[in-house]
Motif scaffolding. Structure first.
Motif, mmCIF file in Angstrom:
data_model
loop_
_atom_site.group_PDB
_atom_site.id
_atom_site.type_symbol
_atom_site.label_atom_id
_atom_site.label_comp_id
_atom_site.label_asym_id
_atom_site.label_seq_id
_atom_site.Cartn_x
_atom_site.Cartn_y
_atom_site.Cartn_z
ATOM 1 N N GLU A 198 0.838 -1.206 0.000
ATOM 2 C CA GLU A 198 0.000 0.000 0.000
ATOM 3 C C GLU A 198 0.862 1.240 0.000
ATOM 4 O OE1 GLU A 198 -0.795 2.750 2.404
ATOM 5 O OE2 GLU A 198 0.886 1.974 3.514
ATOM 6 N N CYS A 199 0.320 2.283 -0.629
ATOM 7 C CA CYS A 199 0.965 3.596 -0.662
ATOM 8 C C CYS A 199 -0.087 4.667 -0.433
ATOM 9 C CB CYS A 199 1.604 3.881 -2.023
ATOM 10 S SG CYS A 199 3.054 2.910 -2.410
ATOM 11 N N THR A 200 0.338 5.758 0.143
ATOM 12 C CA THR A 200 -0.476 6.960 0.200
ATOM 13 C C THR A 200 0.342 8.076 -0.424
ATOM 14 O OG1 THR A 200 -1.512 6.204 2.248
ATOM 15 C CG2 THR A 200 -1.789 8.521 1.685
ATOM 16 N N VAL A 201 -0.271 8.763 -1.377
ATOM 17 C CA VAL A 201 0.385 9.856 -2.090
ATOM 18 C C VAL A 201 -0.276 11.160 -1.655
ATOM 19 C CG1 VAL A 201 0.897 10.868 -4.351
ATOM 20 C CG2 VAL A 201 0.846 8.366 -4.078
ATOM 21 N N PHE A 202 0.544 12.127 -1.298
ATOM 22 C CA PHE A 202 0.069 13.453 -0.917
ATOM 23 C C PHE A 202 0.537 14.433 -1.986
ATOM 24 C CE2 PHE A 202 1.007 10.905 2.805
ATOM 25 C CZ PHE A 202 -0.169 10.976 3.526
ATOM 26 N N LEU A 203 -0.394 15.129 -2.602
ATOM 27 C CA LEU A 203 -0.070 16.110 -3.640
ATOM 28 C C LEU A 203 -0.470 17.506 -3.196
ATOM 29 C CD1 LEU A 203 -1.345 14.281 -6.866
ATOM 30 C CD2 LEU A 203 1.046 14.736 -6.242
ATOM 31 N N ILE A 204 0.371 18.481 -3.495
ATOM 32 C CA ILE A 204 0.041 19.881 -3.230
ATOM 33 C C ILE A 204 -1.091 20.333 -4.146
ATOM 34 C CG2 ILE A 204 0.935 22.247 -3.500
ATOM 35 C CD1 ILE A 204 1.823 20.946 -0.920
ATOM 36 N N ASP A 205 -1.115 19.804 -5.369
ATOM 37 C CA ASP A 205 -2.107 20.216 -6.358
ATOM 38 C C ASP A 205 -2.603 18.979 -7.101
ATOM 39 O OD1 ASP A 205 -3.541 21.276 -8.525
ATOM 40 O OD2 ASP A 205 -2.122 22.937 -8.797
ATOM 41 N N MET A 206 -3.886 18.687 -7.027
ATOM 42 C CA MET A 206 -4.436 17.503 -7.670
ATOM 43 C C MET A 206 -4.303 17.567 -9.200
ATOM 44 S SD MET A 206 -5.351 14.582 -6.691
ATOM 45 C CE MET A 206 -5.974 14.552 -5.026
ATOM 46 N N ARG A 207 -4.029 18.751 -9.733
ATOM 47 C CA ARG A 207 -3.761 18.842 -11.174
ATOM 48 C C ARG A 207 -2.459 18.139 -11.545
ATOM 49 N NH1 ARG A 207 -5.012 25.179 -11.480
ATOM 50 N NH2 ARG A 207 -3.789 24.918 -9.602
ATOM 51 N N ASP A 208 -1.620 17.823 -10.551
ATOM 52 C CA ASP A 208 -0.372 17.089 -10.778
ATOM 53 C C ASP A 208 -0.583 15.579 -10.795
ATOM 54 O OD1 ASP A 208 1.169 19.399 -10.919
ATOM 55 O OD2 ASP A 208 1.702 19.359 -8.784
ATOM 56 N N TYR A 209 -1.825 15.135 -10.609
ATOM 57 C CA TYR A 209 -2.114 13.704 -10.486
ATOM 58 C C TYR A 209 -1.610 12.910 -11.695
ATOM 59 C CZ TYR A 209 -4.579 9.316 -9.878
ATOM 60 O OH TYR A 209 -4.876 7.984 -9.744
ATOM 61 N N ALA A 210 -1.951 13.318 -12.906
ATOM 62 C CA ALA A 210 -1.567 12.561 -14.103
ATOM 63 C C ALA A 210 -0.050 12.468 -14.237
ATOM 64 C CB ALA A 210 -2.184 13.184 -15.346
ATOM 65 N N ALA A 211 0.658 13.563 -13.979
ATOM 66 C CA ALA A 211 2.122 13.557 -14.074
ATOM 67 C C ALA A 211 2.724 12.632 -13.016
ATOM 68 C CB ALA A 211 2.667 14.974 -13.926
ATOM 69 N N MET A 212 2.226 12.723 -11.783
ATOM 70 C CA MET A 212 2.707 11.845 -10.711
ATOM 71 C C MET A 212 2.412 10.397 -11.074
ATOM 72 S SD MET A 212 1.407 9.722 -8.139
ATOM 73 C CE MET A 212 -0.282 10.258 -8.071
ATOM 74 N N ALA A 258 -5.071 15.433 -1.821
ATOM 75 C CA ALA A 258 -4.514 16.774 -1.964
ATOM 76 C C ALA A 258 -4.345 17.370 -0.572
ATOM 77 C CB ALA A 258 -5.430 17.645 -2.806
ATOM 78 N N VAL A 259 -3.228 18.037 -0.364
ATOM 79 C CA VAL A 259 -2.940 18.679 0.914
ATOM 80 C C VAL A 259 -2.608 20.148 0.664
ATOM 81 C CG1 VAL A 259 -2.151 16.555 2.021
ATOM 82 C CG2 VAL A 259 -0.496 17.981 0.819
ATOM 83 N N THR A 260 -2.736 20.950 1.692
ATOM 84 C CA THR A 260 -2.445 22.376 1.528
ATOM 85 C C THR A 260 -0.959 22.689 1.654
ATOM 86 O OG1 THR A 260 -2.888 22.808 3.849
ATOM 87 C CG2 THR A 260 -4.732 23.085 2.317
ATOM 88 N N ALA A 261 -0.212 21.812 2.303
ATOM 89 C CA ALA A 261 1.222 22.044 2.482
ATOM 90 C C ALA A 261 1.910 20.733 2.825
ATOM 91 C CB ALA A 261 1.468 23.068 3.587
ATOM 92 N N LEU A 262 3.217 20.690 2.579
ATOM 93 C CA LEU A 262 4.075 19.578 2.986
ATOM 94 C C LEU A 262 5.191 20.164 3.845
ATOM 95 C CD1 LEU A 262 4.234 17.629 -0.400
ATOM 96 C CD2 LEU A 262 3.093 16.894 1.697
ATOM 97 N N PRO A 263 5.853 19.337 4.677
ATOM 98 C CA PRO A 263 6.891 19.882 5.562
ATOM 99 C C PRO A 263 8.016 20.606 4.840
ATOM 100 C CG PRO A 263 6.290 17.675 6.244
ATOM 101 C CD PRO A 263 5.588 17.929 4.937
ATOM 102 N N ARG A 264 8.351 20.180 3.638
ATOM 103 C CA ARG A 264 9.387 20.866 2.850
ATOM 104 C C ARG A 264 8.672 21.793 1.869
ATOM 105 N NH1 ARG A 264 14.203 20.052 5.194
ATOM 106 N NH2 ARG A 264 15.138 20.641 3.247
ATOM 107 N N PRO A 265 8.824 23.109 1.971
ATOM 108 C CA PRO A 265 8.061 24.052 1.147
ATOM 109 C C PRO A 265 8.173 23.836 -0.362
ATOM 110 C CG PRO A 265 9.211 25.214 2.895
ATOM 111 C CD PRO A 265 9.691 23.789 2.933
ATOM 112 N N ALA A 266 9.313 23.376 -0.859
ATOM 113 C CA ALA A 266 9.472 23.179 -2.307
ATOM 114 C C ALA A 266 8.890 21.855 -2.791
ATOM 115 C CB ALA A 266 10.946 23.258 -2.679
ATOM 116 N N ALA A 267 8.493 20.992 -1.860
ATOM 117 C CA ALA A 267 7.982 19.668 -2.242
ATOM 118 C C ALA A 267 6.585 19.769 -2.838
ATOM 119 C CB ALA A 267 7.970 18.741 -1.032
ATOM 120 N N ARG A 268 6.371 19.048 -3.940
ATOM 121 C CA ARG A 268 5.068 18.974 -4.605
ATOM 122 C C ARG A 268 4.368 17.658 -4.313
ATOM 123 N NH1 ARG A 268 2.967 23.164 -6.372
ATOM 124 N NH2 ARG A 268 1.828 21.999 -7.936
#
Length: 158
Positions: free
Chosen positions: A100-114, A133-143
C-alpha cells in the motif's frame, strides 16, 4: 480490561498486518539509509517489524542533502520513489513487496504527471493506493510526498 482488537489474536486485523503473531517475529528496528537522513529527531525513515516494512512519508530530497530536487512533480515523484526504493532495499525489501501507498499532492492537477512516473515503479500488481490533496508539505518546495508499507516475501533476513 483488554482492548477488543487485541482479543482477536492472529486472525482478522492483526493477521492483515503481521504474518505471524509470535513475539519473536516482531523484532523492531529502525531503518535510516545513508544519504536519506531523518529531518527531525522523532522520525525514522522506515521501521522493520518482522517481515513488515513501514516507510515514512518521503519527498524528492536529493540523497546526501536536505534539498528537494529541482523540477516539477514528475522529477520529484521519481526521486521520491528512488528514496523509497533505497529505504526498502536497506530493510531487505523491494518495490514488488509494497502492499500500500499513500500519495500526498500539493495540487491535484499534478495527479496525471505523478501517476505516469508512479506506474513506472509499479508496473505489475500495483499496491493499493490513496491519493489526497494537501495544503502544504513539511518541505516548502515539495510537490509530492509518498508513504508506503511492504511485506517482505523472500525468506532472506538481512
Amino acid at each position: 480490561m483488554r482492548h477488543p482488537l487485541l482479543t482477536i489474536g492472529c486472525g482478522a486485523a492483526f493477521g492483515l498486518l503481521l504474518s505471524s503473531c509470535a513475539p519473536t517475529s516482531l523484532a523492531r528496528r529502525t531503518i535510516n539509509p545513508p544519504g536519506i537522513a531523518p529531518l527531525v529527531p522523532a522520525y525514522s525513515v522506515a521501521i522493520r517489524a518482522g517481515n513488515q516494512v513501514f516507510v515514512s512519508g518521503m519527498t524528492g530530497i536529493t540523497p546526501g542533502t536536505q534539498d528537494i530536487i529541482a523540477g516539477g512533480v514528475e522529477i520529484q515523484t521519481r526521486q521520491t520513489l528512488e528514496n523509497i526504493r533505497t529505504a526498502l532495499r536497506t530493510a531487505g525489501a523491494t518495490m514488488a513487496d509494497v502492499g500500500e501507498c499513500t500519495v500526498f499532492l500539493i495540487d491535484m492537477r499534478d495527479y496525471a504527471a505523478m501517476n505516469g512516473v508512479y506506474t513506472e515503479y509499479f508496473r505489475v500488481d500495483p499496491p493499493a493506493r490513496a491519493t489526497v490533496a494537501v495544503t502544504a508539505l513539511p518541505r516548502p518546495a515539495a510537490r509530492v510526498e509518498i508513504k508506503c508499507s511492504a511485506q517482505i516475501r523472500s525468506s532472506e533476513k538481512p
